[in-house]
Design a protein around this motif. Structure first.
Motif, mmCIF file in Angstrom:
data_model
loop_
_atom_site.group_PDB
_atom_site.id
_atom_site.type_symbol
_atom_site.label_atom_id
_atom_site.label_comp_id
_atom_site.label_asym_id
_atom_site.label_seq_id
_atom_site.Cartn_x
_atom_site.Cartn_y
_atom_site.Cartn_z
ATOM 1 N N ALA A 120 45.837 34.291 28.499
ATOM 2 C CA ALA A 120 46.327 35.374 29.230
ATOM 3 C C ALA A 120 45.813 36.257 27.600
ATOM 4 N N ASP A 121 46.718 36.977 26.719
ATOM 5 C CA ASP A 121 46.284 36.681 25.443
ATOM 6 C C ASP A 121 45.411 36.978 25.228
ATOM 7 N N MET A 122 44.265 36.077 25.528
ATOM 8 C CA MET A 122 42.667 36.250 25.265
ATOM 9 C C MET A 122 42.155 37.800 25.923
ATOM 10 N N LEU A 123 43.047 37.560 27.118
ATOM 11 C CA LEU A 123 41.943 38.832 27.815
ATOM 12 C C LEU A 123 43.280 39.664 27.558
ATOM 13 N N ALA A 124 44.047 39.795 27.636
ATOM 14 C CA ALA A 124 45.355 41.108 27.198
ATOM 15 C C ALA A 124 45.791 41.261 28.677
ATOM 16 N N LEU A 125 46.248 40.147 29.247
ATOM 17 C CA LEU A 125 46.403 39.517 30.794
ATOM 18 C C LEU A 125 48.540 40.838 30.468
ATOM 19 N N SER A 126 49.246 41.361 31.265
ATOM 20 C CA SER A 126 50.365 41.147 30.704
ATOM 21 C C SER A 126 51.216 40.386 31.021
ATOM 22 N N SER A 127 51.033 38.898 31.903
ATOM 23 C CA SER A 127 51.697 37.901 32.139
ATOM 24 C C SER A 127 50.512 36.615 32.167
ATOM 25 N N THR A 128 51.122 35.281 32.211
ATOM 26 C CA THR A 128 50.483 34.317 32.594
ATOM 27 C C THR A 128 50.790 33.928 34.523
ATOM 28 N N CYS A 129 51.526 35.245 34.925
ATOM 29 C CA CYS A 129 51.970 35.113 36.506
ATOM 30 C C CYS A 129 50.963 35.807 37.126
ATOM 31 N N PHE A 130 50.374 35.453 37.527
ATOM 32 C CA PHE A 130 48.905 35.817 38.053
ATOM 33 C C PHE A 130 48.018 35.255 38.949
ATOM 34 N N ASP A 131 47.296 35.985 39.886
ATOM 35 C CA ASP A 131 46.243 35.090 41.003
ATOM 36 C C ASP A 131 45.213 35.587 40.540
ATOM 37 N N ALA A 132 43.418 34.935 40.672
ATOM 38 C CA ALA A 132 42.800 35.382 40.223
ATOM 39 C C ALA A 132 41.542 35.443 41.359
ATOM 40 N N PHE A 133 40.788 36.494 41.565
ATOM 41 C CA PHE A 133 39.946 36.323 43.067
ATOM 42 C C PHE A 133 38.242 37.614 42.224
ATOM 43 N N ILE A 134 38.013 36.504 43.380
ATOM 44 C CA ILE A 134 36.223 37.271 42.997
ATOM 45 C C ILE A 134 36.160 37.683 43.457
ATOM 46 N N VAL A 135 35.445 39.392 42.956
ATOM 47 C CA VAL A 135 35.618 40.466 44.257
ATOM 48 C C VAL A 135 33.984 41.417 43.528
ATOM 49 N N ASP A 136 33.354 42.118 44.151
ATOM 50 C CA ASP A 136 32.697 42.589 44.424
ATOM 51 C C ASP A 136 32.596 44.366 44.081
ATOM 52 N N PRO A 137 31.584 44.668 42.977
ATOM 53 C CA PRO A 137 32.118 45.727 42.289
ATOM 54 C C PRO A 137 31.996 46.902 43.871
ATOM 55 N N VAL A 138 33.396 47.692 44.301
ATOM 56 C CA VAL A 138 33.887 48.770 45.045
ATOM 57 C C VAL A 138 34.615 49.686 44.134
ATOM 58 N N PRO A 139 34.636 50.640 45.009
ATOM 59 C CA PRO A 139 35.011 51.960 44.209
ATOM 60 C C PRO A 139 36.556 52.067 44.478
ATOM 61 N N ASP A 140 37.797 52.566 43.836
ATOM 62 C CA ASP A 140 39.199 52.398 43.496
ATOM 63 C C ASP A 140 39.718 52.631 44.904
ATOM 64 N N LYS A 141 39.041 54.289 45.871
ATOM 65 C CA LYS A 141 39.284 55.432 46.287
ATOM 66 C C LYS A 141 38.100 56.084 47.201
ATOM 67 N N LEU A 142 38.322 56.219 47.947
ATOM 68 C CA LEU A 142 37.248 56.934 49.133
ATOM 69 C C LEU A 142 37.308 58.251 49.273
ATOM 70 N N ASP A 143 37.228 59.703 49.010
ATOM 71 C CA ASP A 143 37.360 60.842 50.038
ATOM 72 C C ASP A 143 36.464 61.627 50.511
ATOM 73 N N VAL A 144 37.290 61.235 51.975
ATOM 74 C CA VAL A 144 36.663 61.438 52.991
ATOM 75 C C VAL A 144 37.108 63.028 53.919
ATOM 76 N N PRO A 145 36.079 64.076 54.370
ATOM 77 C CA PRO A 145 35.936 64.856 54.221
ATOM 78 C C PRO A 145 37.110 64.740 55.379
ATOM 79 N N ILE A 146 37.910 66.347 55.539
ATOM 80 C CA ILE A 146 38.527 67.219 56.610
ATOM 81 C C ILE A 146 37.700 67.734 57.285
#
Length: 453
Positions: free
Chosen positions: A334-360
């Motif tokens: 956790a210190d090596m990766l600058a994680l806030s604490s050792t209370c965590f889960d780790a998931f593998i993800v593919d790169p996606v945007p944080d949000k989508l802009d949907v036109p109205i």
């Protein structure tokens, strides 16, 4: 017993006076605290705000004029400062007449203080030769209350309830008092860079917080006749961590308790790190296992005692590369990766945007605005093999493959938490006097307050 003989009455009075004088002297001495600013380094920069005296262990005094200097240890094992060769144990102090106005609030630069590596400090400096006569250690001796004010500044907020600030002040002071009895080093009580009690000198002091903390001056926690190890953190994520898990030993007053830190804005957190970055960081820290292929970590909802502590915090995490594998301590990772604490889960993800802009669009198909829709990342679906090998996660090896770390809590999670103290104070009964004592008893059950000066 009634003392009728005037001689014995006089002796009794003398004893009382001597005891009082001794107690007063002890209290005054106990208020000084030694903090390691520079620990076994080659050199350091010191800025002197005015003329001062360098006093060596044998009593030799040398005048050092105002200026900026680089202090180091020379080949003869002497301390080089301002063209002077000083012995290990030399003390730098401003003249008493100049130090009378040493109160510094609000960044008043007209008073005398030391600047070490661009940080301003009160008190005096002690210079030592360490590392087999090749390196330098600088210790800042400062009144304990100033140390408390500096450490407390970033840990609290001037707009928080007074009772929360008082509780935090006593936690910081008590741990410092513990280290005066059981110092980290023979030269100083604590290091300035301890993560949970970072000492930044004058710049971290806050006038309003200092005024509240002063109402508890000299108060520390004891347990069973000894100073208490009152560790503290920022946020535990709902439940504090016991000493057996955090320190490897059972301490009666450091047991898991409910933490009222729900208001902490970062009580839950997430961080995405590319697999390639994790591989590079592992290599930089001596774990040359090649391109990463998999990792093993049980899910916090179904924790394994093999890799998680009873609290669910990560005890061990295993990484497999093309040329080898490494099992790492959770805190180290956790210190090596600058994680806030050792209370965590780790998931593998593919790169996606944080949000989508949907036109109205209106009824005519004309765009009249946009709406942001956040994207929640849950990670890849589990494959059948994961049921046979719980906790194993294979990496695809794609260029932009990322690991998403989702966690809670900030810091070690042991003892009184910054946000938990605030949460309790916010919900204190009306007109409850000295509620800070209730807060302290919640996080350090069985301890009691002692005024040491």
């Amino acid at each position: 017993m009634i003392l009728k003989n005037s001689f014995w009455r006089q002796c009794f009075r003398v004893c009382v006076i001597l005891i009082a004088l001794y107690s007063s002297a002890f209290a005054q001495a106990s208020a000084d605290f030694d903090v390691g600013l520079v620990n076994s380094q080659f050199s350091a920069e010191i800025v002197v705000a005015g003329s001062l005296t360098a006093t060596e262990p044998d009593g030799t005094k040398t005048l050092i004029e105002k200026g900026k200097y680089f202090v180091s240890v020379n080949q003869d094992g002497k301390i080089s400062l301002a063209d002077q060769q000083l012995s290990s144990g030399t003390v730098l102090a401003y003249a008493e007449s100049e130090d009378k106005d040493s109160e510094v609030t609000g960044g008043d630069r007209g008073h005398k203080y030391f600047t070490v590596n661009r940080q301003d400090y009160r008190g005096v400096l002690k210079l030592y030769v360490t590392g087999e006569g090749k390196s330098l250690t600088i210790v800042n001796q400062v009144p304990l209350e100033y140390y408390v004010n500096s450490v407390l500044g970033p840990k609290s907020s001037p707009i928080w309830p007074d009772e929360a600030i008082k509780a935090q002040a006593i936690a910081v002071r008590s741990l410092a008092w513990y280290y005066t009895q059981y110092p980290e080093s023979g030269l100083f009580s604590v290091r300035a860079v301890n993560p949970e009690t970072f000492y930044g000198g004058i710049r971290n002091e806050n006038k309003n917080i200092t005024e509240v903390a002063a109402k508890t001056a000299g108060q520390v926690l004891y347990y069973n006749g000894k100073p208490a190890m009152t560790y503290s953190c920022e946020s535990s994520g709902g439940m504090t961590v016991g000493s057996l898990e955090a320190l490897g030993k059972a301490i009666p007053y450091l047991q898991p308790v409910e933490d009222y830190d729900g208001d902490c804005p970062n009580a839950t957190w997430e961080k995405r790190i590319p697999v390639a970055t994790i591989s590079r960081i592992l290599e930089q820290n001596g774990h040359k296992i090649g391109r990463l292929r998999s990792y093993r970590l049980s899910d916090s909802s179904k924790p394994s005692t093999r890799d998680r502590h009873p609290s669910g915090r990560v005890k061990l995490i295993y990484w497999q590369g093309e040329t080898g594998g490494v099992t790492m301590d959770g805190k180290e990772f956790a210190d090596m990766l600058a994680l806030s604490s050792t209370c965590f889960d780790a998931f593998i993800v593919d790169p996606v945007p944080d949000k989508l802009d949907v036109p109205i669009e209106n009824g005519y198909g004309i765009e009249i605005g946009k709406k942001e829709i956040p994207i929640e990342i849950k990670g890849r679906e589990k494959s059948s093999w994961q049921s046979a090998i719980p906790g194993f996660h294979f990496l695809n090896g794609t260029k932009d493959e990322t690991v998403l770390f989702k966690g809670k809590g900030i810091g070690s999670g042991i003892g009184l938490s910054k946000w938990g103290a605030k949460g309790m104070a916010d919900n204190a009964p009306e007109q409850s006097a000295d509620y800070y004592k209730t807060i302290l008893q919640h996080y350090y059950p069985g301890t009691y307050l002692v005024s040491v000066y």
